[in-house]
Design an enzyme around this catalytic site. Sequence first.
Site, PDB file in Angstrom:
ATOM      1  CG  ASP A  55      -1.888   1.129   1.211  1.00 49.24           C
ATOM      2  OD1 ASP A  55      -2.433   1.407   0.139  1.00 49.24           O
ATOM      3  OD2 ASP A  55      -2.097   1.744   2.270  1.00 49.24           O
TER       4      ASP A  55
ATOM      5  CG  ASP B  87     -11.001  13.841   8.492  1.00 47.69           C
ATOM      6  OD1 ASP B  87     -10.564  12.866   9.140  1.00 47.69           O
ATOM      7  OD2 ASP B  87     -10.700  14.046   7.293  1.00 47.69           O
TER       8      ASP B  87
ATOM      9  CG  PHE C 285     -13.511   8.190   4.353  1.00 47.48           C
ATOM     10  CD1 PHE C 285     -13.351   8.900   3.181  1.00 47.48           C
ATOM     11  CD2 PHE C 285     -12.965   6.917   4.454  1.00 47.48           C
ATOM     12  CE1 PHE C 285     -12.647   8.362   2.111  1.00 47.48           C
ATOM     13  CE2 PHE C 285     -12.259   6.362   3.398  1.00 47.48           C
ATOM     14  CZ  PHE C 285     -12.101   7.090   2.218  1.00 47.48           C
TER      15      PHE C 285
ATOM     16  CB  SER D  25     -15.966  12.353   4.943  1.00 44.08           C
ATOM     17  OG  SER D  25     -14.901  13.270   4.764  1.00 44.08           O
TER      18      SER D  25
ATOM     19  CG  ASP E 175      -3.700  -0.201   8.465  1.00 42.18           C
ATOM     20  OD1 ASP E 175      -4.463  -0.274   7.481  1.00 42.18           O
ATOM     21  OD2 ASP E 175      -3.127   0.851   8.810  1.00 42.18           O
TER      22      ASP E 175
END
Length: 678
Positions: A304, A341, A372, A379, A513
């Site tokens: 990633d 956020d 989100f 979001s 994760d």
Amino acid sequence: MNQRLKHLFHSKMVVRALVEPFLKLNPKVMIKNPVLFVLETATFVIGLLIVFPHYFHSENQMSFNITVFFILLFTILFANFAEALAEGRGKAHADSLIKTRKELKAKRLSQDGLIQVVAGTELRKGDLVLVEMGDYIPGDGKIVEGIAAIDESSVNGESAVVIREANSEYSAVIGGTIVVSDWIKVEITVDPGHSFLDRMVQMVVGARRQKSPNEIALTTLLTVLTLIFLIVVVTLYPLAAFVGVHLEVSTLIVLLVCLIPTTIGGLLSAIGISGIDRVTRINILAKSGKAVEAAGDINTVILDKTGTITFGNRMACAFYPVAGASQEQLMEAAVLTSLFDDTQEGRSIVDLAKRHHITGDLRAYQGEVISFAAEERMSGLNLNGSFFRKGAVSAICSYVTVRGGHIPEELEEINAFIAREGGTPLAVSKDNYILGLIYLKDTIKPGIRERLQFLQQMGIRTIMCTGDNPLTAATIAKEVGVDTYYAESKPEDKLRIVREEQSEGKLVAMTGDGVNDAPALAQADVGIAMSSGTSVAKEAANMVDLDSDPTKILDVISIGKQLLITRGAVTTFSIANDFSKYFAIIPAMFAGDLPELQVFNIMHLQSPTSAVLSALIFNAIIIPVLIPVALKGVSYKPMSANQLLSRNLVIYGAGGIILPFLGIKIIDFLLHIFFEQL
């Protein structure tokens, strides 16, 4: 003696390992290793020859048989010593931590902030503890407040302290380590019985260790070779009698022991256990030895971008309004979508707007927060009939288009500019109008390009998956040098990529994760979940990184490669040894009755007895000589499979032939001097 060898042969480990081999002589234990079981049976038969010589007509061979018995006994003890030493390293480590754990005290914090001192074993998942300078961390967890230097030498053997801090990728801490400066508040993340220590104890205990497929295949091969040599030696006795040659039973036993692969048979388990130990010492929990070994066969690594290739702490650095919107309008809408956020990105947007004297509207707290979602990739906030959104450019464009809006002409140009700079653009909209873009800047981790090149030199294909747009993904991919990349990746895309690679017969490794990574982690052959990640991801993966450092997948692959190379090197060396022993023992057995076989006596050893004993002694001492190689692993440099095979054939194949010639000749010379002194 260097520090690595001191660590391998620590006095407590050696003392424990000296006792274990005698306990392993139980036939019920030995039969699990067919090679060593045959060796033990041979030792038992020699013992019968000594105790009942008249039944075997070996009265004249008494001194020779006694010598052979003790050499065989030492051989089997050395073989068990290797495994016991490998297990002992982990057990001594675990015992030390268990003792510490039992004595640990924790400063548990109640909801009203009061401190209650309790035993570390009373802590449960979710408890909050205060750890101050000089205190031991009472259990596995993550830092929720503070920063501290931590001594983790009790876990990984490294003397250098590490820095751990809240709200970072290095927030995970391990029970039994000690805070050497400052203070931290730690949230316990595991219940008793599920900690790093508990997992490590399960992994290092050899009796519970599951053999990997490669190890099972190699054990089968060794068993077949042993059976073949056993049949050959047993049939050799009547064949020799048929041609008028008398062979002593003890000599045949020596021939069998020297021909069967005792070296790799004695070191096989030690190599597997030490591989698990090396992974444990970089703070990674492997759910089985299979995962460690599978890492050595990896063909493709899926990484990633955020948190692996880049630091992941993308920070807002500029606002770019479009379609006639003012910068103030863009910043006000950006703040409204970011007040709730709690990510690094969201906080950085609010902070940047504050520097331009734009603050949040208190009325925002009366609005409807839109969290989100990975599927929508946006979001926002619904406030007073207006709909504010922030997210990926393509997602916001689709959102606005569906509501009858249009895409500003300059949007694509600004989007391309940010992407070319290696940044991440976030679009901001109000109702069906796009107000502009936020430039989020990320930083590539230093040294990541070199580490990816290291993988490529191993012949491993590297793939970068990112939720960023194609231009940003292309810029980052080119800078770090991955083989290919996939932009705007969703959870199902990652799973699809893993399956596509596997459908081509490749083994795949990846890190993750989040809940959205769980399907791909479960599908991958080697999946490493971050300790700071979700419980779903950790359950799906077969390894958990306690430091939450995604780049450790490179270390795991190197350890897996080293494990396979070590096993292959020792196997090659062990089989090559048989060639040299053949030229030592066969001429000694038949030269007296069949002089024409003298042509094979190229070693010109002193006597038949000396030749047999020299080969047997060399067979015994080569096992302890190779123990450091089995435990430390063969040094590995990235190269192609053909280069690696050629290198090992030269070093361990040719070396396995030449070294026994020299060793047996030297031992024969020393035995000759010894016999002369007598």
